[in-house]
Motif scaffolding. Structure first.
Motif, PDB file in Angstrom:
ATOM      1  N   ASP A 304       0.831  -1.207   0.000  1.00  0.00           N
ATOM      2  CA  ASP A 304       0.000   0.000   0.000  1.00  0.00           C
ATOM      3  C   ASP A 304       0.864   1.255   0.000  1.00  0.00           C
ATOM      4  OD1 ASP A 304      -2.263  -1.506  -0.045  1.00  0.00           O
ATOM      5  OD2 ASP A 304      -2.715  -1.289   2.100  1.00  0.00           O
ATOM      6  N   GLN A 305       1.890   1.211   0.836  1.00  0.00           N
ATOM      7  CA  GLN A 305       2.774   2.368   0.956  1.00  0.00           C
ATOM      8  C   GLN A 305       3.505   2.640  -0.352  1.00  0.00           C
ATOM      9  OE1 GLN A 305       5.411   1.759   4.280  1.00  0.00           O
ATOM     10  NE2 GLN A 305       4.434   3.478   5.321  1.00  0.00           N
ATOM     11  N   LYS A 306       3.904   1.572  -1.010  1.00  0.00           N
ATOM     12  CA  LYS A 306       4.625   1.700  -2.277  1.00  0.00           C
ATOM     13  C   LYS A 306       3.672   1.959  -3.444  1.00  0.00           C
ATOM     14  CE  LYS A 306       8.952   0.905  -1.233  1.00  0.00           C
ATOM     15  NZ  LYS A 306       9.968   1.924  -1.510  1.00  0.00           N
ATOM     16  N   GLY A 307       2.369   1.769  -3.190  1.00  0.00           N
ATOM     17  CA  GLY A 307       1.412   1.906  -4.276  1.00  0.00           C
ATOM     18  C   GLY A 307       1.596   0.839  -5.338  1.00  0.00           C
ATOM     19  N   MET A 308       1.961  -0.351  -4.902  1.00  0.00           N
ATOM     20  CA  MET A 308       2.235  -1.456  -5.827  1.00  0.00           C
ATOM     21  C   MET A 308       1.251  -2.584  -5.587  1.00  0.00           C
ATOM     22  SD  MET A 308       6.292  -2.048  -5.426  1.00  0.00           S
ATOM     23  CE  MET A 308       6.979  -2.573  -6.966  1.00  0.00           C
ATOM     24  N   THR A 309       1.050  -3.399  -6.612  1.00  0.00           N
ATOM     25  CA  THR A 309       0.321  -4.650  -6.391  1.00  0.00           C
ATOM     26  C   THR A 309       1.356  -5.746  -6.169  1.00  0.00           C
ATOM     27  OG1 THR A 309       0.341  -5.307  -8.694  1.00  0.00           O
ATOM     28  CG2 THR A 309      -1.500  -3.908  -7.968  1.00  0.00           C
ATOM     29  N   LEU A 310       0.864  -6.874  -5.674  1.00  0.00           N
ATOM     30  CA  LEU A 310       1.766  -8.005  -5.461  1.00  0.00           C
ATOM     31  C   LEU A 310       2.398  -8.414  -6.793  1.00  0.00           C
ATOM     32  CD1 LEU A 310       2.784  -9.998  -3.342  1.00  0.00           C
ATOM     33  CD2 LEU A 310       0.803 -11.430  -3.805  1.00  0.00           C
ATOM     34  N   GLN A 311       1.586  -8.346  -7.856  1.00  0.00           N
ATOM     35  CA  GLN A 311       2.095  -8.734  -9.183  1.00  0.00           C
ATOM     36  C   GLN A 311       3.186  -7.778  -9.660  1.00  0.00           C
ATOM     37  OE1 GLN A 311       1.798 -11.574 -10.753  1.00  0.00           O
ATOM     38  NE2 GLN A 311       0.679 -12.037  -8.864  1.00  0.00           N
ATOM     39  N   GLU A 312       3.016  -6.506  -9.336  1.00  0.00           N
ATOM     40  CA  GLU A 312       4.030  -5.524  -9.746  1.00  0.00           C
ATOM     41  C   GLU A 312       5.340  -5.719  -8.970  1.00  0.00           C
ATOM     42  OE1 GLU A 312       0.959  -1.951 -11.045  1.00  0.00           O
ATOM     43  OE2 GLU A 312       1.770  -2.021  -9.011  1.00  0.00           O
ATOM     44  N   LEU A 313       5.209  -6.144  -7.721  1.00  0.00           N
ATOM     45  CA  LEU A 313       6.417  -6.392  -6.925  1.00  0.00           C
ATOM     46  C   LEU A 313       7.180  -7.602  -7.457  1.00  0.00           C
ATOM     47  CD1 LEU A 313       8.218  -5.849  -4.426  1.00  0.00           C
ATOM     48  CD2 LEU A 313       6.659  -7.319  -3.116  1.00  0.00           C
ATOM     49  N   LYS A 314       6.453  -8.564  -7.948  1.00  0.00           N
ATOM     50  CA  LYS A 314       7.087  -9.816  -8.374  1.00  0.00           C
ATOM     51  C   LYS A 314       8.155  -9.554  -9.438  1.00  0.00           C
ATOM     52  CE  LYS A 314       6.919 -13.986 -10.669  1.00  0.00           C
ATOM     53  NZ  LYS A 314       6.373 -14.771 -11.747  1.00  0.00           N
ATOM     54  N   GLY A 315       9.366  -9.940  -9.144  1.00  0.00           N
ATOM     55  CA  GLY A 315      10.464  -9.804 -10.099  1.00  0.00           C
ATOM     56  C   GLY A 315      10.941  -8.377 -10.316  1.00  0.00           C
ATOM     57  N   HIS A 316      10.443  -7.460  -9.487  1.00  0.00           N
ATOM     58  CA  HIS A 316      10.740  -6.045  -9.696  1.00  0.00           C
ATOM     59  C   HIS A 316      12.238  -5.742  -9.702  1.00  0.00           C
ATOM     60  CE1 HIS A 316      10.780  -1.687  -8.895  1.00  0.00           C
ATOM     61  NE2 HIS A 316       9.600  -1.685  -9.489  1.00  0.00           N
ATOM     62  N   SER A 317      12.995  -6.460  -8.928  1.00  0.00           N
ATOM     63  CA  SER A 317      14.418  -6.124  -8.784  1.00  0.00           C
ATOM     64  C   SER A 317      15.331  -6.972  -9.664  1.00  0.00           C
ATOM     65  CB  SER A 317      14.840  -6.279  -7.318  1.00  0.00           C
ATOM     66  OG  SER A 317      14.053  -5.457  -6.500  1.00  0.00           O
ATOM     67  N   LEU A 318      14.737  -7.895 -10.407  1.00  0.00           N
ATOM     68  CA  LEU A 318      15.583  -8.812 -11.194  1.00  0.00           C
ATOM     69  C   LEU A 318      16.501  -8.062 -12.169  1.00  0.00           C
ATOM     70  CD1 LEU A 318      13.369 -11.891 -12.110  1.00  0.00           C
ATOM     71  CD2 LEU A 318      15.584 -11.881 -10.920  1.00  0.00           C
ATOM     72  N   HIS A 319      15.965  -7.010 -12.790  1.00  0.00           N
ATOM     73  CA  HIS A 319      16.779  -6.318 -13.797  1.00  0.00           C
ATOM     74  C   HIS A 319      17.934  -5.536 -13.170  1.00  0.00           C
ATOM     75  CE1 HIS A 319      14.251  -2.979 -12.468  1.00  0.00           C
ATOM     76  NE2 HIS A 319      15.164  -2.172 -12.994  1.00  0.00           N
ATOM     77  N   LYS A 320      17.939  -5.459 -11.843  1.00  0.00           N
ATOM     78  CA  LYS A 320      19.039  -4.735 -11.180  1.00  0.00           C
ATOM     79  C   LYS A 320      20.185  -5.668 -10.795  1.00  0.00           C
ATOM     80  CE  LYS A 320      16.026  -1.127  -9.455  1.00  0.00           C
ATOM     81  NZ  LYS A 320      15.550  -0.366  -8.317  1.00  0.00           N
ATOM     82  N   ILE A 321      20.028  -6.949 -11.074  1.00  0.00           N
ATOM     83  CA  ILE A 321      21.118  -7.882 -10.764  1.00  0.00           C
ATOM     84  C   ILE A 321      21.882  -8.178 -12.060  1.00  0.00           C
ATOM     85  CG2 ILE A 321      21.660 -10.227  -9.983  1.00  0.00           C
ATOM     86  CD1 ILE A 321      19.491  -9.930  -7.947  1.00  0.00           C
ATOM     87  N   HIS A 322      23.175  -7.896 -11.989  1.00  0.00           N
ATOM     88  CA  HIS A 322      24.003  -7.989 -13.195  1.00  0.00           C
ATOM     89  C   HIS A 322      25.274  -8.757 -12.911  1.00  0.00           C
ATOM     90  CE1 HIS A 322      22.008  -5.131 -15.970  1.00  0.00           C
ATOM     91  NE2 HIS A 322      21.464  -4.732 -14.835  1.00  0.00           N
ATOM     92  N   ASN A 323      25.998  -9.042 -13.979  1.00  0.00           N
ATOM     93  CA  ASN A 323      27.348  -9.555 -13.797  1.00  0.00           C
ATOM     94  C   ASN A 323      28.223  -8.404 -13.292  1.00  0.00           C
ATOM     95  OD1 ASN A 323      26.934 -12.220 -14.602  1.00  0.00           O
ATOM     96  ND2 ASN A 323      26.982 -11.591 -16.764  1.00  0.00           N
ATOM     97  N   TRP A 324      29.224  -8.767 -12.519  1.00  0.00           N
ATOM     98  CA  TRP A 324      30.119  -7.755 -11.940  1.00  0.00           C
ATOM     99  C   TRP A 324      30.738  -6.874 -13.025  1.00  0.00           C
ATOM    100  CZ3 TRP A 324      35.011  -5.854 -11.937  1.00  0.00           C
ATOM    101  CH2 TRP A 324      35.425  -5.130 -10.798  1.00  0.00           C
ATOM    102  N   LYS A 325      31.058  -7.508 -14.140  1.00  0.00           N
ATOM    103  CA  LYS A 325      31.768  -6.781 -15.205  1.00  0.00           C
ATOM    104  C   LYS A 325      30.921  -5.660 -15.805  1.00  0.00           C
ATOM    105  CE  LYS A 325      30.326 -10.040 -18.774  1.00  0.00           C
ATOM    106  NZ  LYS A 325      30.725 -11.089 -19.707  1.00  0.00           N
ATOM    107  N   GLU A 326      29.632  -5.676 -15.490  1.00  0.00           N
ATOM    108  CA  GLU A 326      28.754  -4.634 -16.020  1.00  0.00           C
ATOM    109  C   GLU A 326      28.555  -3.465 -15.051  1.00  0.00           C
ATOM    110  OE1 GLU A 326      26.372  -8.204 -18.271  1.00  0.00           O
ATOM    111  OE2 GLU A 326      25.296  -6.976 -16.820  1.00  0.00           O
TER     112      GLU A 326
END
Lengths: 426, 442
Positions: A304-326
């Motif tokens: 509620d505080q984030k204004g997100m749905t559970l579906q929107e939270l799902k996988g939200h941070s995946l694109h922020k995980i990278h190989n070190w070299k990047e």
């Protein structure tokens, strides 16, 4: 109140909090009490051929007085008669039609044996099946559990057998006792799994009683390696969960996340890295079913505080995980000590001086405390001081802007990128 | 002010009871383990406080006790009697986090009690070094002398303490409020120190039973750790009445007798003074069942020398603080005390002055003097050439060296009255200095 209803691989659940297949789901009575307390689902303690358990089964790691930061067990699958379990599963499903009741299974690597047990679980009303290819102790000696999960072709083969007769979604529970979890997940997917659950327990010796020099849990003076779980394993689980979502071959495969989840904060992390539901065991073994109230409320308030749905939270941070070299080598941060908040304990000094990069100056203060200050020219922005500081918000890691373009190791070595100057080591 | 029906000794049970092992480990784990820790800096004996606390957390109990006792041989006493609120615990950084400071005193007690008070088969933590042939005489067997002697014994010196009382320990044995430490607890610790090879001869008063001349002949160095004398009369009428007492004598008596024998049930008491001894006299009178206890102090609360936490304790025990009042006469009925006549005081023209026509009487049965202890000048006069301050304390440097090259001094006879922990620290520093000097002579 956020909508916490969710669906993993076709299994619907009023909320994402499930009990993992373990002692808390040993009986119908426990599962029903858990549902009454508010749990969205439960994975029944693994069914299989009859086994016998030892009496001393659990061992724990306590850290600085905090109990059970890690727990291990040498308990096997259910030791109750199959018929009793099936009768109770049927009863629970009848009384709680809207909750997710998943049945964990483990039998010998025989097509017929798997067909039989799958059918029985389905007949009893299971909403889904979880194939236990994960237990690292006891059953693995008999060619089951992690002995299957550690060999991708076995994982694929048995999943295929199960899918031949399964009428409900099938989750494959993965073992972390493997060098690259992606191979196991790919094999499960190839075998037709509707989703995966991970991690199972980590192979471990929890410790010795140094008075008797006997490993624990001790069974008449001896012990065996067991499965390690609890808060201490969470970082390992988070990494493995993220790898499934990041791997192009398994991206989008439904995930039920497991591994040291004790609070709603932990759940947020697992969900943001791709989990559809989360499974909890050690925290319930420690504090009971009642913790679900805070889990649900905390997650709901957060969304509620984030204004997100559970579906929107799902996988939200995946694109922020990278190989070190990047990662950008020109992004510079420095520690800054907020003197108004500093209590003068000097822990940052000790940590930096002995454990990091000797970038903090310490002097005795007139009041008997220690005055500390960062030498910016020496600080490499490693964070250690801010991690050991006992005062919230006392040490900030502040960005030090520079005129250099972002430059990763890849940019630097392959594309002629320019590195910003960095502190010299004396 | 004692609840009726309560056995009086119950009122004297430990005011900071020992910790159980679970509580001790939980408390030890709260310690942040500061760098250059403020608690250690605040300790006159410089105990590595985070060091001993973290050893409790890991279960290295023997190591924890060693860390404490190596710095302060009276660590078990000090765990009980130190004003930790003013020293180590007062310096704890957790105050700034609005948290309770670490319970350092009780952790120290938890670590040292097994070594000092519980006999077991483990080898002693400390032992006398092989004799080096040198002998040191110590006058008095209080904390300063014990701190000095214990250190010297571990350096190979033969040490003999000459104590005029019939039991050793000085104020640590006879003058500590009983709910902090009992007579027997103090003595048992001294027995443990004796095992280091410290000899204590009680009932031996220097100047009476043995002369300074003899000491100088028989010993290579002398340490004066005699502390202070009794509380002198304040010089008003009626001080010879029955019921007028030196509060230190009063405390020593209650510590060495069954409480029922020294009960003050139904009595009223006035304590004169504003220091920590006055507070001890108030609390213990109350705990002996006195119906009312006044603390009469000629200045205001801001000037009171007693620690704030001690004042608080006296108030909780029901002590009535009568500020800005100066005793002028002790009134009697027959030969017994019947009242204390006081006069109001005020600060006028920068001076404390009495207020005209402001006399009043406190109807009491006992008057306890706690107005400061006398100096033992008679003894100092036995040492020709020993430099003495105008107010009667021995002049000594940071290492306890006096004006005489073979005489060191420490504790209350130098400081004029401080804590046990200060006396131990001074004794220990003097021991190091004595060692350095005597080694240099070889």
């Amino acid at each position: 109140m956020a909508d916490l209803r969710c669906n993993v691989a076709g299994i619907e659940s009023p909320n994402p909090f499930w009990l993992a297949s373990a002692p808390p789901t040993n009986t119908g009575d426990q599962v029903m009490r858990a549902f009454d307390a508010g749990w969205g689902g439960a994975v029944w303690k693994t069914l299989g051929e009859p086994i016998v358990n030892v009496w001393s089964r659990y061992g724990a790691v306590d850290i600085e007085g905090t109990k059970m930061m890690g727990l291990n067990n040498i308990e096997l699958i259910t030791d109750r008669p199959l018929e009793v379990n099936l009768r109770e599963i049927r009863e629970v499903k009848k009384r709680y039609p809207d909750h997710a009741l998943v049945v964990s299974l483990m039998v010998e690597s025989d097509r017929q044996a798997w067909h039989d047990i799958v059918k029985k679980a389905q007949d009893a009303g299971a909403d889904g099946l979880e194939l236990n290819f994960g237990c690292p102790h006891g059953m693995s000696e008999r060619g089951m559990g992690s002995a299957v999960g550690q060999v991708p072709q076995y994982t694929c083969q048995i999943t295929e057998w199960v899918k031949e007769v399964a009428t409900v979604p099938v989750l494959v529970k993965l073992t972390p006792n493997i060098s690259d979890i992606r191979y196991a997940a790919r094999a499960a997917k190839e075998g037709g799994a509707d989703g995966v659950s991970l991690i199972n327990t980590i192979n471990s010796i929890i410790g010795l009683d140094i008075d008797t020099l006997t490993p624990t849990p001790a069974v008449n003076g001896k012990s065996s390696h067991g499965g390690y779980c609890g808060p201490a394993v969470k970082p390992i689980a988070l990494n493995m969960v993220s790898q499934i979502g990041a791997d192009p071959q398994t991206a989008g495969l439904p995930i039920s996340g497991i591994g040291g989840i004790s609070t709603w904060r932990d759940a947020v992390e697992f969900i943001a890295l791709g989990s559809d539901t989360v499974q909890v065991c050690t925290a319930v073994m420690h504090y009971g079913f009642r913790i679900v109230e805070d889990l649900k409320e905390g997650l709901s308030n957060y969304l509620d505080q984030k204004g997100m749905t559970l579906q929107e939270l799902k996988g939200h941070s995946l694109h922020k995980i990278h190989n070190w070299k990047e990662l950008d080598l020109n992004y510079a941060v420095n520690a800054r000590i907020n003197q108004d908040k500093c209590i003068g304990c000097g822990l940052c000094y000790t940590a930096c001086e002995d454990g990091a990069h000797q970038a903090i100056q310490a002097e005795p203060r007139v009041d008997g405390r220690t005055y500390v200050e960062v030498r910016p020219q020496d600080c490499v922005g490693c964070n250690l001081c801010s991690l050991v500081c006992p005062v919230d918000g006392c040490i900030d890691m502040v960005e030090i802007p520079n005129d250099f373009e972002p430059c990763s190791w890849e940019d630097y070595t392959e594309r002629g990128g320019q590195l910003a100057p960095r502190p010299e080591h004396q | 002010m004692s609840d009726p029906g309560v056995k009086l000794w119950c009122n004297f049970s430990d005011y900071k009871p020992g910790l159980g092992s679970n509580a001790a480990v939980a408390e030890a784990n709260r310690c942040l383990n500061c760098y250059d820790a403020p608690c250690t800096r605040a300790c006159p004996t410089g105990i590595d406080v985070p060091g001993f606390i973290k050893k409790i957390a890991t279960g290295n109990m023997r190591g924890s006790a060693r860390t404490i006792l190596e710095a302060n041989i009276l660590g078990a006493s000090c765990a009980r009697v130190c004003p930790t609120e003013e020293l180590c615990e007062g310096a704890c950084v957790l105050h700034d986090l609005h948290e309770r400071p670490i319970d350092i005193g009780r952790l120290q007690r938890y670590a040292t009690d097994p070594v000092v008070y519980e006999d077991d088969d483990s080898p002693p933590l400390f032992e006398a070094a092989p004799e080096n042939g040198r002998r040191v005489a110590l006058i008095g067997a209080g904390p300063a002398s014990l701190g000095c002697a214990a250190e010297l014994a571990q350096l190979g010196y033969e040490t003999v303490c000459f104590e005029k009382a019939d039991k050793p320990g000085g104020l640590n044995t006879f003058g500590i409020a009983d709910y902090k430490m009992t007579f027997h607890t103090a003595l048992k610790e001294i027995e443990w120190i004796r095992q280091l090879g410290v000899e204590i001869r009680c009932g031996q008063q220097v100047g009476r039973d043995i002369s300074v001349e003899q000491l100088r002949q028989e010993f290579d160095a002398i340490f004066i750790g005699v502390g202070l004398g009794g509380v002198d009369p304040i010089g008003i009428d009626g001080e010879d009445l029955e019921g007028v007492r030196d509060s230190l004598e009063f405390i020593a008596e209650l510590k060495t007798h069954p409480k029922e024998e020294v009960a003050l049930s139904g009595k009223k008491v006035a304590v004169i003074g504003g220091g920590n001894t006055a507070i001890d006299a108030v609390t213990q009178s109350a705990r002996l069942g006195a119906e009312r206890v006044y603390l009469v102090y000629r200045r205001g609360p801001q000037q009171m020398g007693a620690y704030k936490h001690e004042q608080e304790l006296a108030r909780k025990d029901g002590g009535v603080f009568v500020y800005h009042s100066q005793p002028v006469e002790i009134l009697g009925r027959g030969n017994k005390v019947a009242g204390l006549k006081c006069i109001r005081t005020e600060h006028r023209k920068g001076k404390l002055q009495t207020v005209e026509d402001s006399e009043f009487v406190l109807h009491v049965d006992y008057v306890l003097r706690a107005t400061g202890q006398s100096k033992l000048t008679d003894l100092f006069e036995e040492f020709p050439g020993l430099a003495i301050e105008d107010w009667g304390t021995v002049i000594a440097d940071i290492d306890g060296r006096t004006s005489l090259k073979d005489v060191w001094a420490g504790g209350d006879c130098v400081s004029g009255g401080q804590e046990v922990v200060n006396a131990v620290a001074e004794g220990k520093r003097a021991a190091r200095s004595i060692h350095k000097t005597l080694q240099g002579e070889r």
